[in-house]
Each structure stands twice: as structure tokens, then as C-alpha cells.
Design an enzyme around this catalytic site. Structure first.
Site, PDB file in Angstrom:
ATOM      1  N   SER A 149       0.852  -1.196   0.000  1.00  0.00           N
ATOM      2  CA  SER A 149       0.000   0.000   0.000  1.00  0.00           C
ATOM      3  C   SER A 149       0.883   1.240   0.000  1.00  0.00           C
ATOM      4  CB  SER A 149      -0.882   0.024   1.243  1.00  0.00           C
ATOM      5  OG  SER A 149      -1.539   1.284   1.334  1.00  0.00           O
TER       6      SER A 149
ATOM      7  N   TYR B 271      -1.513  -0.262  10.253  1.00  0.00           N
ATOM      8  CA  TYR B 271      -1.719  -0.804   8.895  1.00  0.00           C
ATOM      9  C   TYR B 271      -0.554  -0.389   7.983  1.00  0.00           C
ATOM     10  CZ  TYR B 271      -3.657  -1.009   4.144  1.00  0.00           C
ATOM     11  OH  TYR B 271      -3.840  -1.252   2.805  1.00  0.00           O
TER      12      TYR B 271
END
Ligand code: NAP
Length: 251
Positions: A146, A160
Site C-alpha cells: 500500500s 496498517y
């Protein structure tokens, strides 16, 4: 012959980015194993769609956050296809918006167990099947990272972002570790992509809220991410390994 066709396993292949990868791969001729963890109807619907379009696919339930789940997923692929040519480490979670000074041990352990340990265990099982060192025929792995790994996601989910930082590092290290064993390992680093993951983190309006802040004034689509994954899996990327390709519309 069906048995001559390349095979692909996509963790979290039933919805969002994973489902777009499965669709494009099936269209490109891969036999596809669609993993999911709880939403069986979404997985079954996708498999029916792929088969209806002439593809060869099956759904396999299994939690990448548990070693037994990972092993069961790969054994189901062994049984159904008898070979594994391509693997996409896609399953991943976010959590509710929080600051680091609010995060519980339970939250942190769940995030790292699914996003990091799960990805490592899946990579381990893929390498055991693909590596020429283990009698395999080689293959290609794509990890879904990501842009958060680079941006850090302050005030939202630094845990995350850090889990995806681990995926970037794993991609580089594993790529070099198996470079002489017929396996290429790369990552795609998507920016904000329009899927249900944002709702699962309690922010169903995240795409709409953020899009004006993005260089292209829009989020990416799952298909735009999947196209890059298919490229990295393909022979057109034969000299690309250890790469992290950003698909974020300039973010
Ligand atoms: P999504 O729409 O929420 O879909 C998640 C998929 O993963 C579903 O198929 C889900 O299965 C499965 N899954 C969740 N936990 C699992 C587990 N423990 N074991 C096995 N499967 C599991 O997510 P997405 O947006 O497509 O995200 C896919 C990947 O892209 C993730 O790694 C995410 O971090 C990354 N990513 C997404 C974005 C974005 O903006 N969307 C941006 C950057 C990176 P069920 O249907 O059974 O729940």
C-alpha cells in the site's frame, strides 16, 4: 488442455482488488483459486461468473491469519490444480481510525497476524511449491502492499501502514533469496482504491471524502490495480523482481 494452463491463487480473491485480479487472470487463461475467509456468497458468485465466461475456477475458504488456514488453502490448490504457477498475496485488513496512543495489543496483534505473518506464511507455502530448489517449476509472486507504507497513515492507521512497510521489505528480501530458483517476487503499492475495505474500517465515505485531495481527483479502481498485477505476473516482466510498483494516480 486445461491441465496445461497456468494456475493462480489469490488470497482474498473474492472481493475488491482480489476479485479484479481473478477476473483479469481468468480472462488471460489462468485457472484461478479464489480464497475468501467468511463471505461465501461473494466467492461463489465470482466463481460462477468466471466459469460462466469459460474459465476454470474454484473458491477456497481459509483464514490467512492462522497457519492451519494457510496450509489448508494451499493444499486445496494442490488437490484441484496439481501445480502453482502464480500467487498473489492480496488478503489484508484495515482497522478503525485511531491514533497510536489509542491502539490495544489485540488490535496490533490482529493487524500484524493477518497482514504480515499471514503474508509470510503464504509466501512460504508458495515458494515450497514453485522453487526449483524444492523440485518446482518456478513461478511469480505479487504482494499487495500500500502507498500507506510510504505515507504512514497518521491519525488513521499507522499500524496498517507499518504492516505494509513489512510487505515492501519482504518483497525485496524474498525476491533476492529466490532469484536463482525460478521465482520472481514483486509488489504493487496501490493508493486509495474504490473497494469495500474502507467501509470495513468504519469509513464508508473515505473515497468520496479523499478524492479531491488526490492528484487525479479520483480514487483508483480495482481493475487499474489488477492490470499492474497481471503485468508483473506475466513473462513481459521476466527481468523484474524485487520491484515495488506504485499504482496511486500520483499520490
Ligand atoms: P476488500 O475489498 O476488503 O476485500 C478483502 C478480501 O480479503 C475479501 O476477499 C476478504 O474475504 C479477504 N480477507 C480478509 N481477511 C482475510 C483473511 N484473514 N484470510 C483470507 N482472506 C481474507 O479489500 P481490498 O480493498 O480489495 O484490499 C485488497 C488488498 O489491497 C489488501 O491487502 C489491502 O491492504 C490492499 N490495499 C487496498 C487499498 C484500497 O484503497 N482499497 C489501498 C492499498 C492497498 P471475505 O469476502 O470472506 O471477507
Amino acid at each position: 488442455m486445461s491441465a496445461d494452463r497456468k494456475t493462480l491463487l489469490v488470497t482474498g480473491g473474492s472481493r475488491g482488488i482480489g476479485a479484479a485480479i481473478c477476473r483479469q487472470a481468468s480472462e488471460a487463461g489462468y485457472r484461478v483459486a479464489v480464497n475468501y475467509v467468511s463471505n461465501q456468497s461473494a466467492a461463489d458468485a465470482l466463481v460462477a461468473e468466471l466459469k460462466g465466461a469459460g474459465g476454470d475456477a474454484f473458491a477456497v475458504k481459509g483464514d490467512v491469519g492462522h497457519e492451519a488456514g494457510v496450509i489448508a488453502i494451499f493444499e486445496a490448490v494442490d488437490q484441484a490444480f496439481g501445480r502453482l504457477d502464480a500467487f498473489v498475496n492480496n488478503a489484508g485488513i484495515v482497522d478503525a481510525k485511531a491514533r497510536v496512543d489509542e491502539m490495544s495489543v489485540a488490535r496490533l496483534e490482529r493487524m500484524m497476524r493477518i497482514n504480515v505473518v499471514g503474508s509470510f506464511l503464504c509466501a512460504r507455502e508458495a515458494v515450497k511449491r514453485m522453487s526449483t530448489r524444492h523440485g518446482g517449476q518456478g513461478g511469480a509472486i505479487v504482494n499487495i502492499s500500500s502507498a500507506a507504507a510510504r505515507l504512514g497513515s497518521p491519525g488513521e492507521y499507522v499500524d496498517y501502514a507499518a504492516s505494509k512497510g513489512a510487505i515492501d521489505t519482504m518483497t525485496v528480501g524474498l525476491a533476492r533469496e529466490v532469484a536463482l530458483e525460478g521465482i520472481r517476487v514483486n509488489a504493487i503499492s496501490p493508493g486509495i482504491t474504490d473497494t469495500e475495505i474502507h467501509a470495513s474500517g468504519g469509513q464508508p465515505d473515505r473515497v468520496a471524502r479523499m478524492q479531491d485531495l488526490l492528484p487525479m481527483k479520483r480514487a483508483g479502481t480495482a481493475d487499474e490495480v489488477a492490470g499492474a498485477v497481471l503485468y508483473l505476473l506475466s513473462d513481459a516482466a521476466s527481468y523484474i523482481t524485487g520491484a515495488i510498483l506504485t499504482v496511486s494516480g500520483g499520490r
